[in-house]
Design an enzyme around this catalytic site. Sequence first.
Site, short mmCIF file in Angstrom:
data_model
loop_
_atom_site.label_atom_id
_atom_site.label_comp_id
_atom_site.label_asym_id
_atom_site.label_seq_id
_atom_site.Cartn_x
_atom_site.Cartn_y
_atom_site.Cartn_z
CD GLU A 1 1.51 -5.85 5.38
OE1 GLU A 1 2.35 -6.73 5.66
OE2 GLU A 1 0.73 -5.95 4.42
N GLY A 4 0.58 -5.01 0.70
CA GLY A 4 -0.61 -5.03 -0.16
C GLY A 4 -0.31 -5.57 -1.54
CD GLU A 22 -2.56 -7.72 2.43
OE1 GLU A 22 -2.34 -6.52 2.16
OE2 GLU A 22 -3.12 -8.08 3.48
CB ALA A 42 -0.88 -0.01 1.24
N1 DAK Z 1 4.59 3.29 -0.44
C1 DAK Z 1 5.01 4.48 -0.97
N2 DAK Z 1 6.19 4.65 -1.56
C2 DAK Z 1 7.01 3.58 -1.65
C3 DAK Z 1 6.65 2.32 -1.14
C4 DAK Z 1 5.37 2.19 -0.52
N3 DAK Z 1 4.90 1.02 -0.04
N4 DAK Z 1 7.67 1.47 -1.37
C5 DAK Z 1 8.62 2.16 -2.02
N5 DAK Z 1 8.23 3.44 -2.19
C6 DAK Z 1 8.98 4.54 -2.82
C7 DAK Z 1 10.11 5.00 -1.95
O1 DAK Z 1 9.64 5.91 -0.99
C8 DAK Z 1 11.01 5.63 -2.99
O2 DAK Z 1 10.48 6.90 -3.33
P1 DAK Z 1 11.36 8.25 -3.05
O3 DAK Z 1 11.62 8.24 -1.61
O4 DAK Z 1 12.60 8.04 -3.87
O5 DAK Z 1 10.48 9.34 -3.53
C9 DAK Z 1 10.83 4.73 -4.20
O6 DAK Z 1 9.60 4.04 -4.00
C10 DAK Z 1 11.92 3.71 -4.33
O7 DAK Z 1 12.03 3.02 -3.10
P2 DAK Z 1 13.41 2.82 -2.33
O8 DAK Z 1 14.33 3.97 -2.59
O9 DAK Z 1 13.07 2.54 -0.91
O10 DAK Z 1 13.99 1.54 -3.05
P3 DAK Z 1 14.93 0.42 -2.44
O11 DAK Z 1 15.32 -0.46 -3.59
O12 DAK Z 1 16.02 1.01 -1.60
O13 DAK Z 1 13.99 -0.42 -1.43
C11 DAK Z 1 11.98 -1.61 -0.81
C12 DAK Z 1 12.92 -1.14 -1.97
C13 DAK Z 1 10.76 -2.26 -1.46
C14 DAK Z 1 12.72 -2.63 0.05
C15 DAK Z 1 11.60 -0.37 0.05
O14 DAK Z 1 11.11 0.65 -0.80
C16 DAK Z 1 10.54 -0.68 1.05
O15 DAK Z 1 10.79 -1.26 2.11
N6 DAK Z 1 9.29 -0.27 0.77
C17 DAK Z 1 8.18 -0.40 1.70
C18 DAK Z 1 7.68 -1.82 1.73
C19 DAK Z 1 6.57 -1.97 2.72
O16 DAK Z 1 6.72 -1.74 3.93
N7 DAK Z 1 5.40 -2.38 2.25
C20 DAK Z 1 4.22 -2.58 3.08
C21 DAK Z 1 3.40 -1.30 3.11
S1 DAK Z 1 2.01 -1.41 4.20
C22 DAK Z 1 -5.63 -2.39 3.79
C23 DAK Z 1 -5.17 -2.87 2.60
C24 DAK Z 1 -3.79 -3.00 2.39
C25 DAK Z 1 -2.91 -2.65 3.37
C26 DAK Z 1 -3.38 -2.18 4.58
C27 DAK Z 1 -4.75 -2.04 4.79
N8 DAK Z 1 -7.04 -2.27 4.01
C28 DAK Z 1 -7.95 -2.55 2.91
C29 DAK Z 1 -7.55 -1.91 5.28
C30 DAK Z 1 -1.49 -2.78 3.10
C31 DAK Z 1 -0.53 -2.23 3.82
C32 DAK Z 1 0.84 -2.24 3.28
O17 DAK Z 1 1.14 -2.76 2.23
#
Ligand code: DAK
Length: 261
Positions: free
Chosen positions: A135, A112, A115, A69
Amino acid sequence: MSDTSMQTLIVGAPSNGVQLVTLNRPEALNALNTQLLGELSAVLDAAEASDDVRAVVLTGSSRAFAAGADIKEMAERDLVGILNDPRQQHWQRITRFPKPVIAAVNGFCLGGGCELAMHADIIIAGEDARFGQPEINLGIMPGAGGTQRLLRAVGKSMAMQMVLTGDAISARQAQQSGLVSEITQPEFTVERALAVAASIARKAPLAVRLAKESVLKGMDTDLASGLRFERHAFTVLAGTADRNEGIAAFQEKRKPEFNGQ
Ligand code: DAK
């Protein structure tokens, strides 16, 4: 017909009954924001209504299927915002899509994103794909079915490890645990998914639809109820023209021509 570009998706024209939908937010590793989920919902509405679409392939980029997400958007939502979250409806739309969906996954498939891939009926992964539910590292937990679908896909121990540690698994581990059906070299993932989708698109659409529904039914019911559902679905197909065509074609040693009747 050429590809249609929405703001966050590239939507291919149906070919051989298959529509390719590519998540296209490279600046955010295809993070699923409200706009993307809304556009995906609209595409699925149209795909459900179109006889030209018999299966959908969903993919991202070589770097990321989707990194979850959109965390930046999530940061702006408080409790009331979450309760009224319009994304819930979009997830429901994806869940209810009756035609087969194949996810072609390369790179990060997280949160997400994982998912979303698990909403697909089949996952085909490039060997560099990484699947995870990180998450927990944000102080939250999966919210689009991750705890339930992952449990059913990979079993309790692996699901717990992924959900509680947030650590991702490799494509190979994902295949060994049953999350993924096939692994390819990354450059062939989409091609392979399209080929599998085209094979499904050649089958009788009503049989495909009821077979998908029966398998999904089996994921959330007991064996006796699932078997009862299967028997009813099987019986319904006995009244279809495509069933007569399939049997006639076999007997006449020719390829069947199914028309969804
Ligand atoms: N959201 C927004 N931006 C993201 C992102 C994300 N999930 N993942 C990456 N980006 C952005 C980064 O911020 C960066 O943008 P700038 O900062 O350069 O502007 C760009 O993408 C490139 O990312 P990185 O520079 O971080 O790239 P790396 O290769 O160093 O790292 C990475 C890649 C995938 C390991 C890292 O970006 C990372 O850890 N990303 C976050 C992964 C994460 O935590 N995902 C889970 C998110 S929470 C629901 C439905 C769904 C959900 C919840 C509720 N309901 C219906 C109630 C879901 C929740 C989630 O998914």
